[in-house]
Design an enzyme around this catalytic site. Structure first.
Site, PDB file in Angstrom:
ATOM      1  CB  THR A  59      -0.914   0.011   1.237  1.00  0.00           C
ATOM      2  OG1 THR A  59      -1.697  -1.186   1.243  1.00  0.00           O
ATOM      3  CG2 THR A  59      -1.831   1.219   1.232  1.00  0.00           C
ATOM      4  CE  LYS A  73      -4.862  -2.427   0.755  1.00  0.00           C
ATOM      5  NZ  LYS A  73      -3.545  -3.054   0.856  1.00  0.00           N
ATOM      6  CE  LYS A  94       2.115   0.994   5.359  1.00  0.00           C
ATOM      7  NZ  LYS A  94       1.508   0.963   4.000  1.00  0.00           N
TER       8      LYS A  94
END
Length: 307
Positions: free
Chosen positions: A102, A178, A246
């Site tokens: 990702t 995503k 994150k």
């Protein structure tokens, strides 16, 4: 076993929760799988049941047609490709690099162009579904790539995953989708934790909350999956708090570039950052529930309790 599988050589870099499942699935589906991992022994353990252990990414890349990178983030992917003993210099023109992390979509777009300079094809291919689905070959891939990259690596993608979405003819769209998935995943976990915490604060039995919600309209996949960890008092990290620090950070960075407001994602990000700085960074992401005051969480068996 397909004819393609008999001849293609595939490498998997990163044998963590998802990467190990990817490598096992490819092996089970007839591929000769080369592997490497920064942890001593991880590659050898995999290869003991079939496969080839490599000491570093360059050794792996020199021997395979398709390199699948299943590491945590863009920085680790950069190290895999361009660090000491990096894969990029060893990859042959016409081989394919599949990036499963990702990342910032703009970084992925730039990586495609960078690899193209040496004739290496690229698949922007983030994955979702968790370790169990990866091991069963049932994970989801959100991919975008040139037609040439799909032609070279499409059979490998189909072997890795239960669903392979082809979202565009160049890098970027896979990572964007995503990012949207991670917005929902992070918000759903945070909301699930908030709901369970309120129930506990109000004195409702945790198992009763779980039973009712999972059979009612308020349920979500994340509530059902993550609140089971809370009921068990088990915060073993399948996906850690810091992963959502994150990933939600990437979500907000993506939206900030076009001044697009994301109020729920921003709040969820703050919740995960609070959990991280409170000492739960490496625990399962369901540990975001520990930021709520004045509640007694379910205890693990033979455990002294969480509060």
């Amino acid at each position: 076993m397909t004819t393609h599988a008999q001849h293609a050589k595939v490498g998997v870099i990163g044998l963590g929760a998802m990467g190990l499942g990817v490598a096992q699935t490819l092996r089970n589906r007839g591929y000769q799988v080369h592997v490497c991992d920064v942890r001593p022994g991880a590659a050898a353990d995999f290869a003991s049941a079939g496969g080839v252990a490599c000491a570093h990414p360059a050794e792996l890349a020199a021997q395979v047609d398709v390199v699948v990178s299943v590491v945590v983030n863009a920085a680790q992917t950069e190290a895999v490709l361009f660090g000491e003993h990096g894969a990029a210099a060893a990859m042959r023109a016409g081989s394919t690099f599949v990036m499963c992390s990702t990342v910032d979509p703009n970084w992925s777009i730039a990586l495609e162009a960078r690899l193209a300079q040496s004739g290496v094809l690229y698949v922007d291919g983030p994955i979702s579904g968790g370790a169990a689905k990866a091991a069963a070959g049932q994970m989801t891939m959100m991919t975008s790539a040139t037609p040439a990259a799909y032609a070279a690596a499409g059979a490998v993608l189909d072997a890795m995953a239960g669903k392979v979405y082809r979202l565009g003819d160049r890098a970027g769209a896979g990572s964007k989708v995503k990012i949207i998935n991670q917005l929902l995943a992070g918000v759903h976990i945070a909301a699930a934790a908030e709901a369970m915490a309120l129930g506990l604060r109000e004195g409702v039995d945790a198992a009763a909350i779980y039973e009712v919600i999972t059979h009612s309209a308020g349920n979500s996949w994340m509530f059902e999956n993550r609140m089971a960890h809370v009921l068990a008092g088990d915060y073993t990290p399948l996906s850690a708090v810091d992963i959502f620090v994150k990933d939600l950070g990437l979500v907000l960075d993506t939206a900030r570039a076009s001044k697009f407001p994301l109020p729920l994602a921003a709040t969820a990000h703050q919740m995960f950052m609070q959990a991280s700085t409170a000492g739960y960074a490496k625990e399962d992401d369901s540990a975001v529930i520990k930021i709520f005051p004045g509640i007694t969480l379910p205890q693990a068996a033979n455990d002294g309790g969480q509060r």
